[in-house]
Motif scaffolding. Structure first.
Motif, PDB file in Angstrom:
ATOM      1  N   LEU A  21       0.842  -1.078  -0.033  1.00  0.00           N
ATOM      2  CA  LEU A  21       0.008  -0.051  -0.122  1.00  0.00           C
ATOM      3  C   LEU A  21       0.823   1.183  -0.004  1.00  0.00           C
ATOM      4  O   LEU A  21       1.446   1.707   0.973  1.00  0.00           O
ATOM      5  N   PRO A  22       1.107   2.023  -1.057  1.00  0.00           N
ATOM      6  CA  PRO A  22       1.940   3.087  -1.162  1.00  0.00           C
ATOM      7  C   PRO A  22       1.039   4.217  -0.452  1.00  0.00           C
ATOM      8  O   PRO A  22      -0.179   4.450  -0.736  1.00  0.00           O
ATOM      9  N   CYS A  23       1.681   5.143   0.201  1.00  0.00           N
ATOM     10  CA  CYS A  23       0.874   6.193   1.006  1.00  0.00           C
ATOM     11  C   CYS A  23       1.904   7.563   0.726  1.00  0.00           C
ATOM     12  O   CYS A  23       2.863   7.552   1.034  1.00  0.00           O
ATOM     13  N   LEU A  24       1.049   8.531   0.573  1.00  0.00           N
ATOM     14  CA  LEU A  24       1.385   9.871   0.420  1.00  0.00           C
ATOM     15  C   LEU A  24       0.401  10.683   1.230  1.00  0.00           C
ATOM     16  O   LEU A  24      -0.686  11.075   0.590  1.00  0.00           O
ATOM     17  N   PHE A  55       3.045  -1.256   4.117  1.00  0.00           N
ATOM     18  CA  PHE A  55       2.941   0.215   4.115  1.00  0.00           C
ATOM     19  C   PHE A  55       4.310   0.930   3.407  1.00  0.00           C
ATOM     20  O   PHE A  55       5.316   0.885   4.018  1.00  0.00           O
ATOM     21  N   VAL A  56       4.113   1.634   2.364  1.00  0.00           N
ATOM     22  CA  VAL A  56       5.293   2.375   1.755  1.00  0.00           C
ATOM     23  C   VAL A  56       4.980   3.960   2.075  1.00  0.00           C
ATOM     24  O   VAL A  56       4.094   4.437   1.212  1.00  0.00           O
ATOM     25  N   ASN A  57       5.744   4.589   2.847  1.00  0.00           N
ATOM     26  CA  ASN A  57       5.604   6.032   3.222  1.00  0.00           C
ATOM     27  C   ASN A  57       6.432   6.648   2.073  1.00  0.00           C
ATOM     28  O   ASN A  57       7.767   6.691   2.424  1.00  0.00           O
ATOM     29  N   ASP A  58       5.681   7.350   1.070  1.00  0.00           N
ATOM     30  CA  ASP A  58       6.423   7.955   0.196  1.00  0.00           C
ATOM     31  C   ASP A  58       6.668   9.471   0.168  1.00  0.00           C
ATOM     32  O   ASP A  58       6.203  10.275  -0.338  1.00  0.00           O
ATOM     33  N   HIS A  89       4.447   7.620  -6.866  1.00  0.00           N
ATOM     34  CA  HIS A  89       3.516   6.470  -6.583  1.00  0.00           C
ATOM     35  C   HIS A  89       4.150   5.121  -7.303  1.00  0.00           C
ATOM     36  O   HIS A  89       4.231   4.238  -6.636  1.00  0.00           O
ATOM     37  N   GLN A  90       4.641   5.249  -8.399  1.00  0.00           N
ATOM     38  CA  GLN A  90       5.138   3.994  -9.056  1.00  0.00           C
ATOM     39  C   GLN A  90       6.418   3.474  -8.686  1.00  0.00           C
ATOM     40  O   GLN A  90       6.829   2.364  -8.340  1.00  0.00           O
ATOM     41  N   ALA A  91       7.319   4.314  -7.920  1.00  0.00           N
ATOM     42  CA  ALA A  91       8.235   4.105  -7.210  1.00  0.00           C
ATOM     43  C   ALA A  91       7.988   3.480  -5.974  1.00  0.00           C
ATOM     44  O   ALA A  91       8.747   2.471  -5.569  1.00  0.00           O
ATOM     45  N   ALA A  92       7.058   3.965  -5.171  1.00  0.00           N
ATOM     46  CA  ALA A  92       6.749   3.529  -4.048  1.00  0.00           C
ATOM     47  C   ALA A  92       6.162   2.146  -4.254  1.00  0.00           C
ATOM     48  O   ALA A  92       6.465   1.415  -3.380  1.00  0.00           O
ATOM     49  N   VAL A  93       5.337   1.757  -5.185  1.00  0.00           N
ATOM     50  CA  VAL A  93       4.745   0.548  -5.529  1.00  0.00           C
ATOM     51  C   VAL A  93       6.147  -0.622  -5.911  1.00  0.00           C
ATOM     52  O   VAL A  93       6.226  -1.574  -5.160  1.00  0.00           O
ATOM     53  N   SER A  94       7.150   0.014  -6.594  1.00  0.00           N
ATOM     54  CA  SER A  94       8.476  -0.777  -6.794  1.00  0.00           C
ATOM     55  C   SER A  94       8.910  -1.111  -5.608  1.00  0.00           C
ATOM     56  O   SER A  94       9.431  -2.211  -5.325  1.00  0.00           O
ATOM     57  N   ALA A  95       9.050  -0.211  -4.415  1.00  0.00           N
ATOM     58  CA  ALA A  95       9.714  -0.549  -3.362  1.00  0.00           C
ATOM     59  C   ALA A  95       9.078  -1.348  -2.647  1.00  0.00           C
ATOM     60  O   ALA A  95       9.734  -2.385  -1.932  1.00  0.00           O
ATOM     61  N   GLY A  96       7.633  -1.491  -2.512  1.00  0.00           N
ATOM     62  CA  GLY A  96       6.735  -2.351  -1.887  1.00  0.00           C
ATOM     63  C   GLY A  96       7.076  -3.696  -2.445  1.00  0.00           C
ATOM     64  O   GLY A  96       7.110  -4.848  -1.610  1.00  0.00           O
ATOM     65  N   LEU A  97       7.244  -3.933  -3.569  1.00  0.00           N
ATOM     66  CA  LEU A  97       7.148  -5.147  -4.355  1.00  0.00           C
ATOM     67  C   LEU A  97       8.593  -5.625  -4.148  1.00  0.00           C
ATOM     68  O   LEU A  97       8.660  -7.099  -3.777  1.00  0.00           O
ATOM     69  N   LEU A  98       9.713  -4.982  -3.969  1.00  0.00           N
ATOM     70  CA  LEU A  98      10.973  -5.426  -3.393  1.00  0.00           C
ATOM     71  C   LEU A  98      11.021  -5.757  -2.201  1.00  0.00           C
ATOM     72  O   LEU A  98      11.776  -6.816  -1.825  1.00  0.00           O
ATOM     73  N   VAL A  99      10.207  -5.475  -1.135  1.00  0.00           N
ATOM     74  CA  VAL A  99      10.291  -5.586   0.188  1.00  0.00           C
ATOM     75  C   VAL A  99       9.514  -6.814   0.652  1.00  0.00           C
ATOM     76  O   VAL A  99       9.679  -7.728   1.484  1.00  0.00           O
ATOM     77  N   ALA A 100       8.379  -7.179  -0.220  1.00  0.00           N
ATOM     78  CA  ALA A 100       7.343  -8.020   0.099  1.00  0.00           C
ATOM     79  C   ALA A 100       7.976  -9.523  -0.011  1.00  0.00           C
ATOM     80  O   ALA A 100       8.490  -9.761  -0.643  1.00  0.00           O
ATOM     81  N   ARG A 101       7.574  -9.965   1.214  1.00  0.00           N
ATOM     82  CA  ARG A 101       7.987 -11.542   1.292  1.00  0.00           C
ATOM     83  C   ARG A 101       7.093 -12.638   0.990  1.00  0.00           C
ATOM     84  O   ARG A 101       7.205 -13.727   0.873  1.00  0.00           O
ATOM     85  N   GLY A 102       5.888 -12.145   0.571  1.00  0.00           N
ATOM     86  CA  GLY A 102       4.606 -13.370   0.335  1.00  0.00           C
ATOM     87  C   GLY A 102       4.899 -14.109  -0.709  1.00  0.00           C
ATOM     88  O   GLY A 102       5.304 -13.551  -1.787  1.00  0.00           O
ATOM     89  N   GLY A 311      21.972   6.208 -14.076  1.00  0.00           N
ATOM     90  CA  GLY A 311      21.915   4.862 -13.232  1.00  0.00           C
ATOM     91  C   GLY A 311      21.561   4.993 -11.758  1.00  0.00           C
ATOM     92  O   GLY A 311      21.924   4.492 -10.848  1.00  0.00           O
ATOM     93  N   ARG A 312      20.861   5.993 -11.482  1.00  0.00           N
ATOM     94  CA  ARG A 312      20.554   6.290 -10.100  1.00  0.00           C
ATOM     95  C   ARG A 312      19.088   5.408  -9.783  1.00  0.00           C
ATOM     96  O   ARG A 312      18.501   5.001 -10.678  1.00  0.00           O
ATOM     97  N   PRO A 313      19.112   5.139  -8.479  1.00  0.00           N
ATOM     98  CA  PRO A 313      18.064   3.979  -8.296  1.00  0.00           C
ATOM     99  C   PRO A 313      16.746   4.806  -8.279  1.00  0.00           C
ATOM    100  O   PRO A 313      16.408   6.007  -8.277  1.00  0.00           O
ATOM    101  N   THR A 314      15.727   3.874  -8.343  1.00  0.00           N
ATOM    102  CA  THR A 314      14.455   4.347  -8.463  1.00  0.00           C
ATOM    103  C   THR A 314      13.933   5.103  -7.408  1.00  0.00           C
ATOM    104  O   THR A 314      13.072   5.907  -7.077  1.00  0.00           O
ATOM    105  N   PHE A 315      14.234   4.430  -6.118  1.00  0.00           N
ATOM    106  CA  PHE A 315      13.844   5.013  -4.859  1.00  0.00           C
ATOM    107  C   PHE A 315      15.238   4.701  -3.754  1.00  0.00           C
ATOM    108  O   PHE A 315      16.014   3.885  -4.036  1.00  0.00           O
ATOM    109  N   LEU A 316      15.206   5.330  -2.581  1.00  0.00           N
ATOM    110  CA  LEU A 316      15.867   4.952  -1.516  1.00  0.00           C
ATOM    111  C   LEU A 316      15.283   4.745  -0.401  1.00  0.00           C
ATOM    112  O   LEU A 316      14.341   5.598   0.127  1.00  0.00           O
ATOM    113  N   ILE A 317      15.423   3.634   0.370  1.00  0.00           N
ATOM    114  CA  ILE A 317      14.646   3.508   1.512  1.00  0.00           C
ATOM    115  C   ILE A 317      15.472   3.778   2.877  1.00  0.00           C
ATOM    116  O   ILE A 317      16.731   3.496   3.091  1.00  0.00           O
ATOM    117  N   ALA A 318      14.862   4.730   3.619  1.00  0.00           N
ATOM    118  CA  ALA A 318      15.441   5.238   4.819  1.00  0.00           C
ATOM    119  C   ALA A 318      15.775   4.412   5.935  1.00  0.00           C
ATOM    120  O   ALA A 318      16.573   4.101   6.591  1.00  0.00           O
TER     121      ALA A 318
END
Length: 349
Positions: A21-24, A55-58, A89-102, A311-318
């Protein structure tokens, strides 16, 4: 509410559904979203599934980060991915997909326009063997102008795209782990997830649903952001605009050749010189407009090449926040997830 160790035992005996769930700036609606999703636990248990809420806090600027951390402290099923800033939003979705374990992953908006009650229908198709189950919006509770814009965009995208992107399908979907892994392997930075979801192939099917009105708060997708998303989709999955530039050039050359023949005929045979500065000015303005539009189209493609080359990443996870053994943990909450983030960064260099 389950204790953390009880949740771990449940996960061990059942499959896991990750809900991204991307959140802004969603503080006004998050409690209702959490409650609606929590009510789905018994239904998911009937499918032999436990769940986690990712939840992805964007880069929210309201009370969303604090509220999400409180939810993570209270429920071990909640994991919060805090991005370093607002990446979109699309970067937040991508971050969530990368972290999801299911073993199966759902993507849905946090504003409850995507009703959680549709998930069992998605799971039914997944159990039938479909690896990608996407939602088709049968009805939208939005203004007439916005509905018309969406309708036009999807049909234009489908008409010029190199792949057949389903009409009226957004990011709301259910993905098998095999599909998630494929999406995570794609190296491009500017991501149009619903297009990439179609591009990977696999066995896909659509499920119609009624898209609800936003439950609370203000939409984060402004008109400008929606136009930007539309341009990203059109440019990322079609080279027709570039071909259009070539065709405009050919048509302009043909028109100038015909006009030159006409002027030559009038001068040689009718012994007259054609005059008319207004028509000349209009012609110059028309050709200038064609050239500027052509340069703009080429510029859109060049800007994407520029982004990819940097070549910068799509997102950075704090940090990633979740509860483990009754405690709050921060950046290193999930070593496996962080390792996937590092692996993705290395692969994209």
């Amino acid at each position: 509410m389950m204790r953390s160790d009880e949740t771990s035992n449940a996960c061990a005996g059942a499959g896991l559904l990750s809900i991204v769930l991307p959140c802004l700036n969603e503080a006004a609606v998050l409690p209702a979203t959490f409650d609606r999703l929590s009510l789905m636990s018994s239904t998911l248990a009937e499918w032999g599934l436990d769940y986690e809420l990712v939840f992805v806090n964007d880069g929210s600027t309201d009370e969303t980060p604090e509220l999400l951390d409180r939810l993570a402290s209270a429920d071990a099923r909640v994991r919060v991915v805090h991005l370093a800033r607002n990446f979109g939003h699309q970067a937040a979705v991508s971050a969530g997909l990368l972290v999801a374990r299911g073993e199966v992953v759902a993507i849905m908006d946090a504003d409850l326009q995507d009703p959680p009650e549709v998930l069992p229908a998605f799971l039914g198709k997944w159990r039938e063997g479909f690896q990608v189950v996407y939602a088709i919006r049968r009805n939208r509770k939005e203004g007439a102008l916005k509905r018309a814009a969406y309708w036009t965009f999807y049909r234009l995208l489908n008409a010029i795209s190199e792949i057949s992107i389903p009409l009226d399908s957004g990011d709301f979907c259910l993905l098998d782990r095999s599909a998630v892994d494929m999406l995570n392997q794609l190296p491009e930075r500017q991501r149009f997830v619903r297009g990439l979801r179609t591009w990977i192939g696999l066995k896909q099917i659509g499920v119609e649903y009624e898209r609800d009105a936003r439950q609370a708060g203000k939409p984060s997708y402004t008109a400008g952001k929606l136009i930007r998303l539309a341009v990203d989709g059109l440019v990322s999955f079609s080279n027709v605009p570039l071909k259009l530039v070539t065709r405009l050039g050919v048509l302009s050359l043909l028109a100038s050749f015909i006009m030159g023949l006409w002027v030559s005929y009038a001068f040689l045979y009718d012994k007259q010189t054609l005059r008319g500065w207004t028509s000349t000015a209009c012609l110059i303005l028309f050709m200038g407009s064609v050239q500027m539009i052509s340069l703009g189209i080429i510029g859109e493609y060049l800007s994407r090449i520029f982004v990819e080359v940097k070549g910068r990443p799509t997102f950075l996870i704090a940090r990633i926040t979740q509860r483990r053994d009754g405690e709050d943990v921060g950046e290193n909450a999930d070593d496996h997830a962080n390792e996937r983030v590092r692996t993705r960064r290395e692969a994209n260099r």
